[in-house]
Design an enzyme around this catalytic site. Structure first.
Site, PDB file in Angstrom:
ATOM      1  N   GLY A  54      39.710  24.202  28.935  1.00  0.00           N
ATOM      2  CA  GLY A  54      40.589  23.038  29.078  1.00  0.00           C
ATOM      3  C   GLY A  54      40.605  22.484  30.495  1.00  0.00           C
ATOM      4  CE  LYS A  84      48.820  31.939  34.666  1.00  0.00           C
ATOM      5  NZ  LYS A  84      48.593  31.815  33.212  1.00  0.00           N
ATOM      6  CG  ASP A  91      45.658  28.796  34.072  1.00  0.00           C
ATOM      7  OD1 ASP A  91      46.767  29.086  34.567  1.00  0.00           O
ATOM      8  OD2 ASP A  91      45.524  28.384  32.900  1.00  0.00           O
TER       9      ASP A  91
END
Length: 640
Positions: free
Chosen positions: A441, A594, A554
């Site tokens: 993504g 993150k 991520d």
């Protein structure tokens, strides 16, 4: 003196009469004082000489009469006490008075007592089992808690069929169930009024009364939490009409209604009005129900692709036997439509997305479009259909719906979109490394932002990468082997160069082949011969590796469920990503990672501040409110 002597003689004669009980009230001045009107006259003890003989004789005669009357009453009460029963929780004084009046041929002053005695005598004469009735009267149940006035009056109306049966049954009820909390007067008045109607009404009522009195009294079920007054009125006024109409039209329906009355078990918690209305609707509106069934079957068939006769028959049987409500059919149709829509969305080729037009990209990814969106399903429908909590959250998430609408791989793409909109991380021509890229993504959005003049290198230990795998490396980024592969890909510097390299491996260029065959660019064979010795791909390998512009991470470890353990493992993983960024980033580069809240992120934030000029913490709009995740962005890498 003479008067005193006369009084003494009278008293001696009274003693010889053995009326010692009479002497006490005559001789005591207190009894005389109580018989007189005023008690204040005898404040002192009066002498005996003040009373005349006539007065003493009058008192004697009165007392004698009263004592004889009491003896007669005591005899009567002794006879009655042998047969005395607990009839209605009332005293037996009324019954005894009426017996005395009947024996003495006195006129009827109390209608209730005489009528009750006549009714009981008639019942004893009519019933052959008088001995059984007498035995049962000794254990008369506490049945009505009310007076039997109405019962006796109704007996005088010459309605012998119902009432005699009911009285005998009431006498035979030894266990005395607590059936009606209402008065028996209402029951008998309603039945007596209805007995004056036609014979059809009498037949129905007698059957119903036999059922109610014979079966329900034995089981003593908790039949009504409501008063029997409502039930009897509604049954007599409404249900009789329904049954009369059904008797005229269909003889079979009466038998079914009687069978249903035998099974009158779970009637509580609902009033009789609802039951009677449902009976009317079922009996009088049969055609409407059939029409609705046909319409519902058609609605079910609209959701199926195959419309065979066997399926139609199956659905008809299913509808008639189980009576599927309209609400469930509506939900089935909606779920089938939603499934088809989801399949269509998932079947779209995700590689065929183009953000070449800058205006279209802004329309898709602006805050206004995805801030207050709706999910794939409404929350109410999802709660009824989906049982899994995770599926409910996914189906009602607006970012999931937006990702499917815009042909994105996952909703996580909106996190990097939110960050890029605020900080403007990416520019055309940059080289970006995406750690933990699967399913792709973030890589897809970043590649569109850097365009074909830039390059996105995706790295992940999972092979579930849904984009073109020319720029994907399957492996652990901490290993030197994968790091060398990353550096080799950075030599191409753009996606166009990489595609050209892949194309040359499959289809070799004719010009390059001519150079190899002729031995040089002039074709005389006097070239340096480097192209002959080296393969074609060495032309690209001669380029030196370069540093990257942006490193994004991520990644997340496999969660254990313990918040503190998961927090520390995530911080350790992002620390490794930061060390990788120190090796690959150029000066002025950017690092995005993150982390989660838990205490250790503060130390990690200070580590970023010591290596980057500006560091920010941010929670994107796509991040769920219940999640503890946040993102750290370090810009302008200082370098070594």
């Amino acid at each position: 003196m003479l008067a005193n002597r006369a009084n003494r003689l009278v008293l001696k004669r009274l003693v010889h009469l053995n009326t010692s009980n009479i002497i006490k009230p005559i001789c005591s001045y207190r009894s005389l004082a109580s018989s007189s009107k005023s008690k204040t006259q005898f404040t002192k003890k009066p002498p005996i000489s003040e009373f005349s003989i006539d007065e003493i004789l009058e008192h004697f005669i009165l007392k004698k009469k009263t004592i004889e009357g009491k003896e007669n009453k005591d005899k009567n009460t002794i006879k009655v006490e042998k047969v005395n029963t607990k009839i209605d929780r009332f005293s037996s004084e009324v019954i005894i008075k009426e017996k005395n009046k009947k024996n003495n041929n006195i006129e009827d002053e109390d209608e209730f007592g005489i009528e009750e005695m006549i009714a009981k005598n008639n019942n004893n004469n009519n019933n052959p089992n008088n001995n059984n009735n007498n035995n049962n009267t000794k254990k008369v149940p506490t049945f009505n808690r009310f007076s039997t006035e109405v019962i006796v009056k109704s007996n005088n109306n010459n309605i012998n069929e119902f009432e005699n049966e009911e009285i005998t049954k009431n006498n035979l009820n030894k266990k005395a169930p607590k059936f009606n909390r209402s008065s028996s007067g209402v029951v008998i008045n309603t039945t007596s009024n209805d007995n004056n109607n036609d014979k059809n009404n009498n037949e129905f009522e007698n059957e119903e009364i036999m059922l109610n009195s014979g079966k329900t009294n034995k089981k003593a079920s908790k039949m009504d939490r409501y008063s029997s007054e409502v039930i009897i009125k509604e049954k007599n006024n409404e249900e009789i009409l329904v049954n009369n109409n059904n008797n005229n039209n269909n003889n079979t329906t009466t038998t079914t209604n009687n069978n249903n009355n035998n099974k009158a078990s779970k009637m509580e918690r609902y009033s009789s009005e609802v039951i009677i209305k449902e009976k009317k609707d079922n009996n009088n509106d049969i055609e409407k129900d059939d029409i609705e069934k046909d319409e519902i079957i058609v609605n079910i068939m609209n959701g199926f692709e195959d419309k065979d006769e066997s399926a139609v028959e199956f659905l008809k049987r299913h509808r008639i036997e189980h009576q599927v409500p309209k609400s469930t059919i509506y939900l089935k149709e909606k779920t089938m439509e939603e499934d088809e829509m989801v399949r269509k969305r998932l079947s779209v080729n995700r590689d065929n997305i183009n953000f070449s037009n800058n205006k279209n990209r802004k329309q898709i990814f602006t805050k206004k479009n995805h801030q207050n969106g709706a999910g794939i399903l409404p929350k109410g429908l999802a709660n009824n259909i989906v049982k899994n909590d995770w599926m409910k959250r996914q189906m009602t998430d607006p970012y999931v719906a937006m990702a499917q609408k815009n042909d994105l791989i996952s909703r996580a793409a909106y996190k990097i979109i939110n960050i890029d909109e605020q900080i403007q991380l990416f520019k055309p021509g940059q080289i970006v490394v995406d750690l933990g890229a699967a399913p792709g993504g973030w890589s897809k959005y970043i590649q569109e932002r850097v365009t074909n003049r830039g390059l996105v290198i995706s790295v992940d230990t999972s092979s579930n990468f849904q984009l073109d795998k020319d720029c994907f490396i399957h492996g652990d980024f901490t290993l030197t082997e994968t790091q060398n592969k990353i550096f080799e890909l950075t030599k191409f510097k753009s996606l166009n160069d990489l595609k050209l390299y892949k194309h040359s491996l499959i289809h070799s260029d004719s010009k390059i082949q001519n150079l190899i065959e002729n031995g040089g660019a002039n074709g005389n064979g006097s070239g340096n011969g480097d192209l002959q010795k080296q393969p074609i791909d060495n032309m690209f390998k001669q380029k030196s590796a370069c540093y990257v512009d942006v490193v994004v991470s991520d990644m997340a470890p496999s969660y254990s469920g313990l918040q503190q353990v998961d927090h520390s493992r995530l911080i350790d993983l992002q620390r490794l990503a930061l060390f990788f960024a120190f090796k690959t980033l150029k000066k002025g580069g950017t690092f995005v990672c993150k982390v989660s809240r838990g205490g250790e992120e503060k130390k990690f934030f200070k580590l970023l501040e010591s290596n980057f000029i500006s560091v920010k913490s941010m929670k994107p709009g796509a991040s769920r409110s219940e999640s503890t995740e946040i993102y750290y962005i370090g810009k302008n890498y200082i370098g070594k």
